[in-house]
Scaffold this motif. Structure first.
Motif, PDB file in Angstrom:
ATOM      1  N   PHE A  37      21.596 -71.256  24.106  1.00 22.30           N
ATOM      2  CA  PHE A  37      21.263 -70.255  23.092  1.00 22.30           C
ATOM      3  C   PHE A  37      21.183 -70.920  21.724  1.00 22.30           C
ATOM      4  O   PHE A  37      20.252 -70.679  20.946  1.00 22.30           O
ATOM      5  CB  PHE A  37      22.309 -69.142  23.094  1.00 22.30           C
ATOM      6  N   LEU A  38      22.146 -71.786  21.422  1.00 22.97           N
ATOM      7  CA  LEU A  38      22.173 -72.474  20.129  1.00 22.97           C
ATOM      8  C   LEU A  38      21.005 -73.435  19.978  1.00 22.97           C
ATOM      9  O   LEU A  38      20.532 -73.680  18.866  1.00 22.97           O
ATOM     10  CB  LEU A  38      23.492 -73.237  19.974  1.00 22.97           C
ATOM     11  N   ALA A  39      20.510 -73.988  21.079  1.00 25.55           N
ATOM     12  CA  ALA A  39      19.462 -75.008  21.019  1.00 25.55           C
ATOM     13  C   ALA A  39      18.067 -74.435  20.779  1.00 25.55           C
ATOM     14  O   ALA A  39      17.160 -75.185  20.421  1.00 25.55           O
ATOM     15  CB  ALA A  39      19.454 -75.812  22.317  1.00 25.55           C
ATOM     16  N   CYS A  40      17.893 -73.113  20.954  1.00 26.83           N
ATOM     17  CA  CYS A  40      16.529 -72.566  20.982  1.00 26.83           C
ATOM     18  C   CYS A  40      16.232 -71.480  19.948  1.00 26.83           C
ATOM     19  O   CYS A  40      15.571 -70.473  20.276  1.00 26.83           O
ATOM     20  CB  CYS A  40      16.235 -72.024  22.386  1.00 26.83           C
ATOM     21  N   PRO A  41      16.651 -71.647  18.698  1.00 26.06           N
ATOM     22  CA  PRO A  41      16.227 -70.663  17.697  1.00 26.06           C
ATOM     23  C   PRO A  41      14.757 -70.865  17.354  1.00 26.06           C
ATOM     24  O   PRO A  41      14.218 -71.975  17.532  1.00 26.06           O
ATOM     25  CB  PRO A  41      17.116 -70.976  16.496  1.00 26.06           C
ATOM     26  N   PRO A  42      14.052 -69.828  16.883  1.00 26.52           N
ATOM     27  CA  PRO A  42      12.678 -70.027  16.412  1.00 26.52           C
ATOM     28  C   PRO A  42      12.662 -71.077  15.310  1.00 26.52           C
ATOM     29  O   PRO A  42      13.587 -71.171  14.509  1.00 26.52           O
ATOM     30  CB  PRO A  42      12.285 -68.641  15.878  1.00 26.52           C
ATOM     31  N   THR A  43      11.600 -71.872  15.266  1.00 21.24           N
ATOM     32  CA  THR A  43      11.506 -72.926  14.251  1.00 21.24           C
ATOM     33  C   THR A  43      10.076 -73.012  13.751  1.00 21.24           C
ATOM     34  O   THR A  43       9.196 -72.277  14.207  1.00 21.24           O
ATOM     35  CB  THR A  43      11.980 -74.275  14.826  1.00 21.24           C
ATOM     36  N   PHE A 247      18.528 -66.943  27.595  1.00 22.86           N
ATOM     37  CA  PHE A 247      19.711 -67.601  27.048  1.00 22.86           C
ATOM     38  C   PHE A 247      20.419 -66.631  26.110  1.00 22.86           C
ATOM     39  O   PHE A 247      19.851 -66.201  25.104  1.00 22.86           O
ATOM     40  CB  PHE A 247      19.328 -68.871  26.283  1.00 22.86           C
ATOM     41  N   CYS A 248      21.645 -66.267  26.464  1.00 26.27           N
ATOM     42  CA  CYS A 248      22.428 -65.315  25.674  1.00 26.27           C
ATOM     43  C   CYS A 248      23.634 -66.026  25.072  1.00 26.27           C
ATOM     44  O   CYS A 248      23.940 -67.166  25.427  1.00 26.27           O
ATOM     45  CB  CYS A 248      22.862 -64.138  26.544  1.00 26.27           C
ATOM     46  N   THR A 249      24.328 -65.354  24.174  1.00 21.12           N
ATOM     47  CA  THR A 249      25.456 -66.006  23.505  1.00 21.12           C
ATOM     48  C   THR A 249      26.577 -66.343  24.478  1.00 21.12           C
ATOM     49  O   THR A 249      27.287 -67.328  24.286  1.00 21.12           O
ATOM     50  CB  THR A 249      25.991 -65.102  22.387  1.00 21.12           C
TER      51      THR A 249
END
Length: 264
Positions: A37-43, A247-249
């Motif tokens: 989850f942490l690795a895949c934020p919008p960028t 992917f969830c928290t």
């Protein structure tokens, strides 16, 4: 030693309260947030505000599991995201996640081409046969796109100057005409170079050169992210099971975040 035995052995309510708080904080911290989850934020690419998220991912900047296979993109030197299809680079102008389409243009027609002109004051246009994109497993040409034809090796045709989109060399220009244009037959007889077909988005306002620069629409085929996104998750891909994942928290789920979803 059992923590509850220690708590029972303490007589001070204040000390007991501190220990309970410390225990709960330590327990919550140890749980953490799922690393995928942490690795895949919008960028985004530098100097560009186009949000990049599933099914796309930026190669070298994001993990491949943040997107679908075949959807890796790169960031061009001018900040535009670049999609490589059939060994040809396309600039991504807009991504419409709600209906799974994107607008792209061949880099041959990019406004960021080196601004060098020949002695005739004409911007060179490279010859390429890779302008008509074949359908792939991941992408299709969207409906209602318009066919356009490029004619290389054209001499001076003043009355067709509005169709000129560049030059191929010092003495010949490149003309672009829609396939239904009544001048197609005349131009084909008077231009000595290659003829290359491509497409543009239907209904573009402006001349042919502007239409080529703005490009055309593609649709894509990938897992739908809306349910996962609406439940607070980030979409991704499981390369072991070769399928979509949410992917969830707390952990990886199969389709959406929540207690009722099967574990990934």
């Amino acid at each position: 030693m059992n923590i509850f035995f220690i708590l029972r052995s303490l007589s001070s309510p204040l000390i007991l309260s501190y220990i309970i708080i410390f225990y709960l904080l330590a327990k919550n911290t140890s749980c953490g947030v799922d690393p995928k989850f942490l690795a895949c934020p919008p960028t985004t690419c530098a100097n560009n505000n186009q949000s990049i998220s599933y099914p796309f991912y930026i190669q070298g900047k994001q993990e491949p599991f943040c997107g679908n296979p075949g959807f890796g993109i790169s960031c061009g030197p001018n900040g535009f995201p670049i999609l490589n299809l059939s060994n040809t680079q396309y600039i991504i102008h807009q991504i419409f996640y709600e209906n799974q389409t994107l607008r792209v243009s061949n880099t041959a027609f990019s406004v960021s081409r080196p601004n060098t002109t020949n002695s005739k004051g004409c911007l060179p246009l490279p010859l390429t046969q890779n302008l008509t994109l074949p359908s792939t497993r991941e992408f299709d040409i969207a409906p209602n796109q318009t066919d356009i034809r490029l004619f290389y090796g054209c001499g001076s045709l003043p009355w067709l100057e509005e169709h000129k989109v560049g030059c191929f060399n010092e003495t010949s220009s490149v003309l672009a005409l829609y396939k239904e244009d009544k001048n197609i037959s005349f131009v084909s007889k008077n231009c000595q170079g290659e003829v290359v077909d491509t497409i543009v988005e239907d209904g573009i306002i402006g001349g042919n050169e502007e239409a080529l620069t703005k490009g055309f629409l593609l649709t894509w085929k990938a897992g739908n992210c809306s349910v996962c996104h609406n439940t607070g998750g980030r979409c991704g891909f499981d390369f072991v099971m070769y399928t979509f994942r949410c992917f969830c928290t707390d952990r990886v789920h199969s389709a959406k975040c929540g207690p009722d979803d099967d574990p990934g």
